[in-house]
Each structure stands twice: as C-alpha cells, then as structure tokens.
Design a protein around this motif. Structure first.
Motif, PDB file in Angstrom:
ATOM      1  N   LEU A   1      -6.204  -7.335  -5.217  1.00 25.52           N
ATOM      2  CA  LEU A   1      -5.070  -7.274  -4.281  1.00 25.52           C
ATOM      3  C   LEU A   1      -5.466  -7.905  -2.949  1.00 25.52           C
ATOM      4  O   LEU A   1      -4.695  -8.634  -2.333  1.00 25.52           O
ATOM      5  CB  LEU A   1      -4.616  -5.824  -4.077  1.00 25.52           C
ATOM      6  CG  LEU A   1      -3.861  -5.209  -5.257  1.00 25.52           C
ATOM      7  CD1 LEU A   1      -3.589  -3.728  -5.010  1.00 25.52           C
ATOM      8  CD2 LEU A   1      -2.555  -5.948  -5.533  1.00 25.52           C
TER       9      LEU A   1
ATOM     10  N   ARG B   1      -9.167  -3.500  -8.842  1.00 22.18           N
ATOM     11  CA  ARG B   1      -7.757  -3.636  -8.425  1.00 22.18           C
ATOM     12  C   ARG B   1      -7.672  -3.934  -6.930  1.00 22.18           C
ATOM     13  O   ARG B   1      -6.965  -4.839  -6.498  1.00 22.18           O
ATOM     14  CB  ARG B   1      -7.000  -2.352  -8.777  1.00 22.18           C
ATOM     15  CG  ARG B   1      -5.534  -2.412  -8.431  1.00 22.18           C
ATOM     16  CD  ARG B   1      -4.691  -1.581  -9.370  1.00 22.18           C
ATOM     17  NE  ARG B   1      -5.132  -0.197  -9.434  1.00 22.18           N
ATOM     18  CZ  ARG B   1      -5.189   0.519 -10.553  1.00 22.18           C
ATOM     19  NH1 ARG B   1      -4.862  -0.005 -11.700  1.00 22.18           N
ATOM     20  NH2 ARG B   1      -5.600   1.764 -10.529  1.00 22.18           N
TER      21      ARG B   1
ATOM     22  N   TYR C   1       0.873  -8.148  -7.452  1.00 19.23           N
ATOM     23  CA  TYR C   1       0.661  -6.756  -7.802  1.00 19.23           C
ATOM     24  C   TYR C   1       0.741  -6.511  -9.309  1.00 19.23           C
ATOM     25  O   TYR C   1      -0.115  -5.865  -9.904  1.00 19.23           O
ATOM     26  CB  TYR C   1       1.678  -5.877  -7.064  1.00 19.23           C
ATOM     27  CG  TYR C   1       1.509  -4.422  -7.396  1.00 19.23           C
ATOM     28  CD1 TYR C   1       0.452  -3.691  -6.853  1.00 19.23           C
ATOM     29  CD2 TYR C   1       2.375  -3.790  -8.282  1.00 19.23           C
ATOM     30  CE1 TYR C   1       0.270  -2.363  -7.178  1.00 19.23           C
ATOM     31  CE2 TYR C   1       2.192  -2.463  -8.619  1.00 19.23           C
ATOM     32  CZ  TYR C   1       1.141  -1.749  -8.067  1.00 19.23           C
ATOM     33  OH  TYR C   1       0.955  -0.454  -8.400  1.00 19.23           O
TER      34      TYR C   1
END
Ligand SMILES: Nc1nc2c(ncn2[C@@H]2O[C@H](COP(=O)(O)OP(=O)(O)O)[C@@H](O)[C@H]2O)c(=O)[nH]1
Ligand SMILES: [Mg+2]
Length: 458
Positions: free
Chosen positions: A39, A35, A45
């Motif tokens: 990002l 994640r 997101y």
C-alpha cells in the motif's frame, strides 16, 4: 527503482525466511506487513488484498519440503505471486504480411510517447526491421521537431505534414512507408493533459483507419495510481494491446508496475528505464519480481529443492512400475497419481531415459483411458485377457467410447506390460519405440525416438 518497496519487503522476508514453523498467525503477521509495504508503494487496494490473500492461502496449503525452511518457501510463494500479478506477457507482434506493420502509441502528454516511439523504433531496427516514425501529434509544433531530431539520431525516416488532421496523416504515412520500403511504422500520436472526448475520438479514428497491428499505451510510472486509472480508461475507450511503462528508473514506489495488469487486464510489454534511446527493455515479470524482492538466491534454492522432490516422486513411481506385475487397476491408479503430480510431461520426463520423449499429446488421453478402465469390472481389470467381444461392447458403451478405442487401449496395455517386464529385467534399450513410450497414453501420435540415455535400471 522501487527502492523503498524492495527495502521493506526485504526486511519482512528476511525475518520470515528463517522461520522454522509456519503457522496461521505468523504468516498472517507477515502478510499484514507485506500489505502495508504494498500500500505504501501505491499498489491499488484491491490488488493488495487479493495478493496477500492468495499468498496466505498458498503458505498454509503448501507441502513441507525437506532442506528448505518453511519461511524460505514463503519467500518463493511471494515471488511466484508477484510474477502472476504482473504476467503473463506475450511480447510478440503480429506482423502484417500485406504491408507495413503498424504500431500505434497513445498516452497522456508528457508520458513519454515521442521518446518511446524513437526507442521502440530503435529496438525494432536492431531486430532487423526498417521502421518509419510518424509525427501524428499536431497539437504542439515542437513535438514534430522533437521526433525529427530523434529520427535523425537513428537515421530513420520521419513522416510529417504541416498541419492536417492526424487520422489522415497516419493514413498517408502508410503509403509513404511502402514507397520507402519501410516494413514498420510507429505512430506518435497526440496527448492531452487529461483524458478527454476529443482525444479519444481522434485516437479511435486513427485506429479505425489504419488498423494497427499493435496499440501500446505509454504510461508514466511515476504517476502511480493515476497511471493505472488512465490506463484503465484508455483501454475501455480504445482497446489497447499492452502498456509501455516509462520512467521506471525514477519510480521509487512501484505501484503502477504492480497494479496495471491486475486492474486493466492488459500487461506491461516494455519498460522505459531512462531518457536515452537505448533505455527500453522488454518487460519480464519474473525478472521484475526478482528485482523487487532481491532474494534471487532463496527463490532459486526453493526451485531446486522442488525439482528434486519431483524427481524423488518420479523415482518412487518408477520403483512401483518395476516391482509390480501391472494390472489395469494399477495402471489406473498410476494414471491418477500422475494426474495429481502435475503434467505428464514433467513426471515422465524425470524418469531415466524418458527425457527425450514427447508426452504432450498424451495429456489429453488420460480422461478417455480413465473412462474405459472405470467401465471394466474388477475381474476385467485384473485379467484383461477375459475381455471378449461382448465385454468390449459393454465397456465401450459404458465409457462413451467405441470398441476400437477399447481394443487400442488393451493392445497398448499389453505392449506396456511387455516393456515393464523388460524394464525390470534391464533389457529395454532395444525395444523402446514400441514399448512404454508407445503405450496406452500414446494412442494418437507415434513417439519420437528418445534422445535421452536410454533406460537404466538402478
Ligand atoms: N527518466 C526517464 N525519462 C523519460 C523516459 N521516457 C521519457 N522520458 C522523459 O519524459 C519527458 C517527456 O517525454 P516525451 O516523449 O516528450 O513525452 P510525450 O509528451 O508523451 O511525447 C522527456 O523529458 C523524456 O526525456 C524514461 O523511461 N525515463
Ligand atoms: Mg510527444
């Protein structure tokens, strides 16, 4: 391209690859790292959140494969989900049978429209088309000049007018293309620095007037989330068919490439990989996923093992078929098993001798066959010979079919049993056409003769 993302994912996956036991907590940890990496790569997101959630779910739900580590399977899951995220992509262009096929490019100023118009024309030229380039960007006089230069390099005609309104220019260019026997027209439209009403209006008008077969939005990958947002807005205002993502060669992050499909619903169809006219490629999500992960070896290993497992299961099924004296009950059970295992084509295709048989039409028969068998009593399933005409009527009405369909199933079942018998006696070769392949599942279409090596009983 995507250097930092690739490096980060590689680090994370290299660690998990060797993991002997996959637990809720160690996958969660890996997903947390993934994640962060996504990002950091400027992936939006929500896309990141959905992506890691689905990877986590699949990692926890996966079956354990022998001969690969669970960690390796996680790598494969991440790879597959990257492919799902960016695809599917259909590159096909619906060609216009009644005149030149019209391809319209739109996009913000500087995104690479003019360059891409020439690249695309070249790409299609190499596929045997005779394209014409159309300078519909009258905002900047230099833009017309730029297209003329590119057209000259490719020895392709360039249509332009001195002044005038772009929708009319585009319209007239189609006539010019007919006259020059060009079967394809690429419209290089005007851009703006930002999306504004006037631009959308102009693009909408062009679209209405010339009715292009394909509308591509040209986006600059290096602008990351801005590219994604503008793609979304363009798509809402003038519906697009797909995106051409340019300057991927200079994009270290990858956020646009990974988010566009998920956010806009429209796939990337081509990618620009440099300034030169030959630097345009069709976009393939699987190749892109492999480029990003750089773990092609692990992915193909897991694929091989998965194929092996399918083959093992098919062999088990075959063994069962061979050993049992088949009742309709077994038949139903096998059907359900087949359904669980995946596509009938895949499973049957893995049986020796069946690789050439087309089962695709049989897929749809399963629910009907299932309904019929379910409407039978246990006695009837065990001994179909007792099914007389009144039983047939009862079964038909109970299953929402008709007596003909019940008859058909019983007849095919008998044939199948006969083949099963031969199958176990090892003498099937001679009677394949009317046999298993012509069985209950093949009710609607006669089977093609198999191309495979024929049945072998091992
Ligand atoms: N590195 C790289 N540069 C590109 C690519 N596509 C376009 N460019 C460059 O981006 C700049 C703007 O391109 P242009 O076609 O004029 O954009 P337009 O304003 O949308 O028509 C030019 O300098 C192009 O050479 C690409 O795929 N990679
Ligand atoms: Mg331009």
């Amino acid at each position: 391209m995507f250097d930092s993302l690739t490096k980060n994912l590689d680090n994370i996956l290299r660690r998990i690859k060797g993991t002997a036991v996959i637990t809720e907590s160690n996958t969660r940890e890996a997903m947390r790292e993934i994640r962060m990496a996504l990002l950091e790569a400027d992936v939006s997101y929500k896309v990141v959140k959905d992506f890691t959630t689905i990877c986590q779910q699949r990692a926890m739900g996966q079956e354990v494969l022998r001969s690969v580590s669970p960690g390796q399977q996680v790598v494969k899951i991440v790879h597959d989900e990257l492919v799902n995220l960016m695809g599917p992509v259909d590159h096909a262009i619906q060609y216009n049978e009644h005149g030149p096929t019209i391809i319209m490019l739109a996009g913000l100023q500087g995104s690479g429209k003019t360059t891409t118009a020439a690249k695309l024309a070249r790409f299609l030229q190499h596929k045997g088309h005779t394209p014409m380039l159309v300078a519909a960007d009258v905002q900047r006089p230099a833009a017309v000049e730029q297209l003329k230069v590119l057209g000259a390099q490719l020895k392709l005609p360039v249509y332009f007018e001195d002044g005038g309104r772009p929708p009319r220019i585009c319209e007239r260019s189609i006539q010019a293309a007919r006259e020059k026997n060009c079967d394809l027209v690429v419209l290089d439209t005007a851009g703006r620095l930002h999306i504004d009403e006037a631009l959308m209006q102009e693009l909408g008008e062009i679209k209405d007037r010339v009715k292009p077969q394909q509308v591509y939005l040209v986006c600059d990958a290096m602008t990351g989330q801005d590219a994604v947002n503008s793609a979304n807005e363009f798509n809402q205002k003038i519906e697009i068919d797909g995106v051409i993502l340019t300057k991927l060669d200079g994009d270290a992050r990858g956020g646009a490439a990974l988010s566009i499909k998920a956010v806009t619903g429209k796939p990337i169809k081509f990618i620009g990989m440099g300034e030169r006219l030959e630097s345009l490629e069709e976009f393939h999500p699987d190749r892109m996923a492999s480029r990003i992960l750089g773990m092609g070896d692990v992915v193909s290993l897991v694929e091989k093992v998965q194929a092996q497992v399918d083959a093992d299961r098919a062999r088990e099924l075959e063994e069962k078929i061979r050993k049992r004296s088949l009742t309709l009950e077994d038949f139903l059970e096998q059907l359900q098993q087949v359904k669980k295992l995946g596509s009938l084509q895949d499973i049957m295709g893995a049986l020796p001798g069946m690789s050439g048989v087309d089962f695709s039409s049989a897929e749809g028969e399963i629910p009907r066959v299932e309904a019929i068998v379910r409407s039978m009593t246990f006695e009837e399933r065990r001994d179909p010979e007792i099914i007389d005409s009144s039983r047939r009527r009862r079964i038909a009405s109970g299953s929402g079919t008709n007596t003909q369909e019940v008859n058909q199933l019983l007849k095919q079942f008998r044939q199948m049993k006969k083949v099963m018998k031969q199958f176990s006696e090892g003498s099937v070769r001679k009677n394949l056409g009317g046999g298993l392949s012509g069985g209950a599942l093949m009710a609607r279409r006669p089977p093609k003769p198999p191309r495979g090596p024929g049945f072998r009983v091992r």
